[in-house]
Design a protein around this motif. Structure first.
Motif, short mmCIF file in Angstrom:
data_model
loop_
_atom_site.label_atom_id
_atom_site.label_comp_id
_atom_site.label_asym_id
_atom_site.label_seq_id
_atom_site.Cartn_x
_atom_site.Cartn_y
_atom_site.Cartn_z
N GLN A 83 -5.59 15.07 2.67
CA GLN A 83 -4.86 14.61 1.80
C GLN A 83 -4.91 15.34 0.75
N LEU A 84 -5.80 15.23 0.04
CA LEU A 84 -5.77 15.51 -0.87
C LEU A 84 -4.51 17.04 -1.01
N LEU A 108 0.95 -1.04 -0.02
CA LEU A 108 -0.10 -0.28 0.10
C LEU A 108 0.75 1.08 -0.09
N ALA A 109 1.12 1.97 -1.20
CA ALA A 109 1.56 3.20 -1.19
C ALA A 109 1.00 4.40 -1.31
N SER A 110 1.82 5.68 -0.71
CA SER A 110 1.11 6.38 -0.49
C SER A 110 1.98 7.53 0.50
N ALA A 111 1.85 8.69 -0.25
CA ALA A 111 2.21 10.21 0.96
C ALA A 111 1.39 10.37 2.00
N THR A 112 0.18 10.23 1.80
CA THR A 112 -0.70 10.49 3.01
C THR A 112 -1.70 9.23 3.39
N PRO A 113 -1.21 8.67 3.69
CA PRO A 113 -2.14 7.21 3.97
C PRO A 113 -3.43 7.18 4.78
N MET A 171 -6.04 23.22 8.58
CA MET A 171 -5.68 24.55 8.44
C MET A 171 -3.82 23.93 9.12
N GLN A 172 -4.22 24.42 10.28
CA GLN A 172 -2.87 24.11 11.09
C GLN A 172 -1.85 23.34 10.53
N ALA A 173 -2.29 21.89 10.37
CA ALA A 173 -1.88 21.28 10.22
C ALA A 173 -0.71 21.15 9.00
N LEU A 174 -1.80 21.26 8.43
CA LEU A 174 -0.64 21.32 6.61
C LEU A 174 -0.01 22.61 6.49
N ALA A 175 -0.21 23.80 7.26
CA ALA A 175 0.96 25.11 7.57
C ALA A 175 2.12 24.27 8.22
N ALA A 176 1.85 23.76 9.10
CA ALA A 176 2.84 22.91 9.95
C ALA A 176 3.63 21.75 8.84
N ASP A 220 2.35 19.01 9.07
CA ASP A 220 2.88 17.79 9.96
C ASP A 220 1.60 16.60 9.45
N PRO A 221 1.77 15.96 8.95
CA PRO A 221 0.92 14.77 9.06
C PRO A 221 0.19 14.03 10.28
#
Length: 755
Positions: free
Chosen positions: A605-606, A372-377, A635-640, A642-643
């Motif tokens: 993820q998107l 199973l491959a993903s950048a955002t599992p 938004m905060q997680a994206l800005a950081a 930090d998945p």
């Protein structure tokens, strides 16, 4: 496999002609819950499980699969005989197990699941022979034909035709001789050439696993070693988690090479046709031959050839959409699910299965490796990796040293878009000044920009400025989407289309209809006005008509023939564009509305994936997210960047609510043309709802999409603890309720969408 309760072989079953013949259970690809019993004529013995047969069912003949021994609870005189055993490879035990497991898990009829595994029934018939022409030893001797230059050329060409190749057609032989096909046919009619039937299967060149691949980084090499070992060791599931641009494809290519070197087959599942457009070329460069594709856009004849080639073991690698999971691989050794988190792997129509989860089921049944491959599992996959059920294979850095850009939040309340001029009239803008400035700077450096908006068409809503009337689909409870370049209004659920009216359908006011909100076409109109010299293209599912068109566009972008791309989610993942350095997300909040269980996860993820399109190779990237809610956890997680931070918050929230993957959900969708009957059926289901510890039933209530294709829809939701086996509960629940005519209940175990 033990078959379900067998029944008689159809409503018109007659007395058996074979006395005490052996009986077998045959599963048919029709909506039946279990196999039917049939008698086996002696001349068809041995008839083993998995054999493909034709049997009578009522007044018609059906294709079926022998599922095991008969149940012996049907009188011998009522059995009908198996009519024919097909000359085709038997369905493997692992695929039969997948059919049974999928049916039991989704509560779908077994025969309906089998239909997915027999999706191209004509592939079971041998290909029709063509006529080939071969030379006779005597040539023109003994015939009444007169010798001519043209005839001599044909006979000489036929004599020189390689014996290792099948006899040529009239056209091929004539072309080799430099004459017309009529000369060849005349020689055959006169007896100078032999006309022979030739059965040909498509020539499929095999990939070469020994071809050297690119030099891997230390991270990639370590990951490849792990996956190669997994490919050698039987059943396992590995999560290949790598940041965008880390080279996940090149890593799992190494596991594919290992499997191919063993002489076994490989299946690669991709969620989007746009991804299958370029992936085959990358595979061809690595292995010297293209893979076999499998998706809904293939012509029927090509699907037939590929299905048959897979079944007979002539295809080594298939890359395709979720339905490829049910292809009849005789020796499957590896399954790769790329972008495993993608919701496109969940089928909504027909049998509601998740191809990612069923890939694991098929892997376990066949004793083979699953990657199973993903950048955002997905959260489910991450938790399985953390618990040790899956092997975690990380790729934490981009290949080649490029840095992953950190998204910048662009608060639209502080930076409102400024109007632009459309033919001298102020028009609404959807691009904030900082994003426009970044686009200007990118163009000045001769680099590329991607504006991402996950909304097709020109505008998602059209209303009348005079009376407020909103143009709605007559079949669904949705607004019609304007497609201005085609001058139509379209429903993206039922595909209803109507010309764009010149006046309001309600008050008949002329020129009063106004578009509300942006789609990619409306955004393109603004970009064209602001950047008239820029080369711009719109990339959406309704502008990329099939994999060929998608591949051509991706190649143009990669070669720098496009300056600005305006795209939907087809541009979000799997693409490598060296010149693309700016990504602007026009409406980052779009996916957070609606109250969907997975809305936050899907949005994260998107947006994380689309942000990863920027800054490949040696050029630094920049990502701007336009939002009205910068404080939102997503938004905060994206800005950081930090998945892990996002997944921790998401897991904590779902665990507190006992929602998947910490709990179980089953949706029951009641539908019918008569709204009152649907409401009454929903109430009846609520009255008979199961009451048990750790089980809760919510509803009935109108579905968010309350009317779909003229069908009224109400929903009930069963929520249970993870330890509860929900399938028996739901099966008994449905058995206790008699539905009125015209009303049906669709069961969706582990629903992904809540529309």
């Amino acid at each position: 496999m033990t078959p379900g309760p067998a029944t008689a072989g159809g409503p018109d079953a007659g007395a058996s002609l074979f006395g005490a013949s052996r009986r077998v259970a045959v599963l048919l690809p029709v909506p039946v819950e279990a196999p039917y019993d049939y008698a086996v004529p002696p001349e068809l013995e041995p008839l083993d499980p998995g054999a493909l047969v034709r049997v009578p069912l009522g007044k018609r003949i059906e294709l079926g699969v022998v599922w095991g021994e008969g149940a012996a609870d049907v009188p011998e005189t009522k059995l009908r005989p198996v009519l024919e055993r097909l000359d085709a490879p038997a369905m493997t035990e692992s695929l039969r197990h997948l059919v049974e497991w999928c049916a039991a898990y989704t509560l779908a009829p077994m025969g309906q699941v089998l239909r997915m595994a027999l999706s191209v029934p004509e592939a079971l018939d041998p290909p029709k022979p063509r006529t080939g022409y071969s030379a006779r030893v005597s040539g023109l001797e003994g015939t009444s034909l007169r010798a001519t230059d043209a005839r001599r050329k044909v006979l000489e060409a036929a004599a020189r035709w390689p014996s290792s190749e099948p006899p040529p057609s009239a056209a091929d032989l004539a072309r080799r001789a430099g004459v017309g096909p009529a000369v060849v046919k005349g020689l055959a009619e006169g007896g100078a050439l032999a006309a022979v039937p030739v059965v040909e299967e498509p020539d499929i060149p095999p990939p070469d696993p020994r071809r050297p691949g690119p030099t891997l980084s230390p991270d990639q090499a370590a990951a490849a070693d792990t996956l190669r070992a997994a490919a050698r060791s039987g059943f396992s599931v590995s999560l290949l988690e790598g940041v965008t641009g880390s080279g996940k494809t090149e890593v799992y290519f190494e596991a594919m090479a290992e499997t191919l070197a063993q002489g076994r087959q490989v299946l690669v599942l991709l969620p989007e046709i746009a991804l299958t457009a370029r992936w085959p070329e990358r595979f061809r460069q690595r292995f010297g031959a293209p893979p076999a594709p499998w998706h809904s856009d293939l012509p029927r004849a090509q699907r037939r050839d590929i299905w048959r080639a897979v079944a007979f073991g002539r295809v080594s690698v298939v890359v395709g959409a979720r339905s490829a999971l049910f292809l009849p691989f005789p020796d499957l050794g590896l399954i790769i699910v790329d972008e495993e988190h993608d919701g496109a792997f969940k089928q909504d129509d027909g049998v509601p299965y998740n191809a990612r989860d069923m890939a694991v089921v098929r892997g376990r049944a066949g004793g083979l490796a699953v990657v199973l491959a993903s950048a955002t599992p997905s959260l489910e996959t991450v938790l399985n990796a953390r618990s040790g059920r899956y092997t975690h294979v990380p790729l934490p850095r981009r290949h080649g040293g490029a840095e992953v850009p950190t998204p910048e939040l662009l608060d639209l309340r502080a930076h409102p878009p400024e109007k632009w001029q459309r033919q001298g009239v102020p028009a609404q803008s959807f691009l904030a000044p900082p994003l426009l400035k970044a686009m200007e700077e990118t163009l000045s450096r001769r680099e590329q920009s991607l504006l991402f908006l996950n909304r097709r068409g020109y505008a998602p809503l059209t209303l009348c400025r005079v009376c407020g009337h909103r143009l709605q689909c007559p079949n669904c409870s949705t607004w019609l989407v304007e497609h201005r370049h085609r001058r139509v209004l379209q429903c993206h659920h039922c595909d209803y289309r109507t010309p764009l009216p010149q006046k309001c359908p309600s008050c008949e006011a002329p020129d009063a209809l106004a578009p509300c909100g942006p789609g990619v076409e409306r955004l393109a109109e603004e970009v064209a006005a602001r950047f008239p010299k820029a080369r711009m293209v719109v990339a959406a599912s309704d502008t990329l008509l099939g994999p060929t068109a998608a591949a051509e566009l991706m190649e143009r972008i990669e070669q720098g023939a496009v300056d600005i791309v305006i795209g939907t989610q087809v541009m979000a993942k799997g693409h490598h564009f060296p010149l693309l350095t700016l990504v602007g997300v026009v409406d980052a909040d779009l996916g957070l509305a609606g109250g969907d269980l997975r809305a936050a996860e899907r949005t994260f993820q998107l947006l994380h994936q689309v942000a990863g399109r920027a800054g490949r190779a040696q050029r630094p990237g920049r990502v701007l997210l336009q939002t009205t809610d910068p404080a939102h956890p997503v938004m905060q997680a994206l800005a950081a960047n930090d998945p892990e931070r996002f997944l921790s918050v998401e897991a904590e929230t779902r665990n507190a609510l006992m929602m998947p993957p910490f709990g179980r959900l089953v949706a029951l969708i009641v539908s019918g043309l008569d709204e009152r009957a649907v409401i009454e059926a929903g109430k009846a289901l609520a009255r008979h709802a199961p009451y048990a510890e750790d089980v809760e039933v919510l509803g009935p209530a109108p579905a968010p999409l309350a009317v779909l294709r003229r069908q009224h829809r109400h929903r009930l939701l069963l929520k249970a603890a993870r330890s509860v086996r929900v399938q028996p509960l739901v099966r008994d629940w449905l058995a206790a309720v008699r539905l009125p005519p015209g009303v049906r209940v669709r069961v969706d175990v582990d629903p992904y969408g809540f529309m």
